[in-house]
Scaffold this motif. Sequence first.
Motif: not given
Length: 347
Positions: A100, A164, A167
Amino acid sequence: MIPPDLRGRRDRDPFWVAVNAAFNGIQRVRSLRDPAPPRVRPVDRTMRLTVLEVREEAEDVAAVRLGAADGRALPGWQPGCHLDVLLPSGRRRQYSLCGDPADRRTYRIAVRRLPAGGGGSVEMHGLREGASLAVQGPRNAFPFLAHDRYLFLAGGIGITPILPMVTAAERFGADWRLVYTGRTRASLPFLDELPAGRVTVRTDDEHGVPSAADLLGDVPGDVPGGTAVYCCGPAPMIDAVRAAVGEDATLHYERFAPSPIVGGKPFEVELGRSGRVLAVPADRSALDVIRDVLPDVAYSCRQGFCGTCRTGVRAGDVDDRALSDQGDATMLTCVSRATGGRITLDL
């Protein structure tokens, strides 16, 4: 005392006249010279990080979480970034960051074990919690750009830079979908981290090897500029997608293996330190041929962007001749080729 002249001015002292003339002459000579270039000191951006966790994510896939020993914040990164990892053996490898970006205390990378590879993945799988690793970066060779609609295509370990991005697209409220392929479900890492509802999982054992049409759906006929396609996976997958995507879609891709050499011409490489001459055929890189006789020669990405294999050129011309900080000619042996019959390298 020097007497004044008829106008009341004193004669100039010959000694100081000579000194002043000499000083002015030196200044003029200095002004004609090119100013010395400022001394450039290389900046070492290497970080020493600690292995905080090694976790099995799928068959032959280990996720490695890294952090500073003192818990300090790490340099920020964006989806698509990777780390250069300097392994204890001297090998240098690039691994996509798959954690993250909002987490500034740790980096996460994932590595698929390839016993028949160059040894880097096996060495990474041997790491244990508490081990120390030198890394450089993060660097971004696969930038994630803002768009209204995305199609993400991931093959196996190719999910690492894509995760990522998925996301981020979800957080931005963009329209997106992901097609995730692999041999079996057990071989696919991070399945449990993918948002539900927009992910299609295709495995070879259940659905067969997917075609470009299976992966792209209606993207080739999409409206101009409608969908940004991000693809990462094995070379056949990327090549099929590249051939099928129309000009109306925007394609971004990253390879984990070098692309095949097309239109290459044979040449010779002379190893300057031994005088040995190697024949490089049209379909192989200079790096591959050099590794046959110098297996410990440094390399990493094999795609021309990391710079690990950059080597000095003593004689001959190459198609991407560049200069080092010292002004010497260099080449990337993984992708560069000679423009003439033979080159001599500093190896």
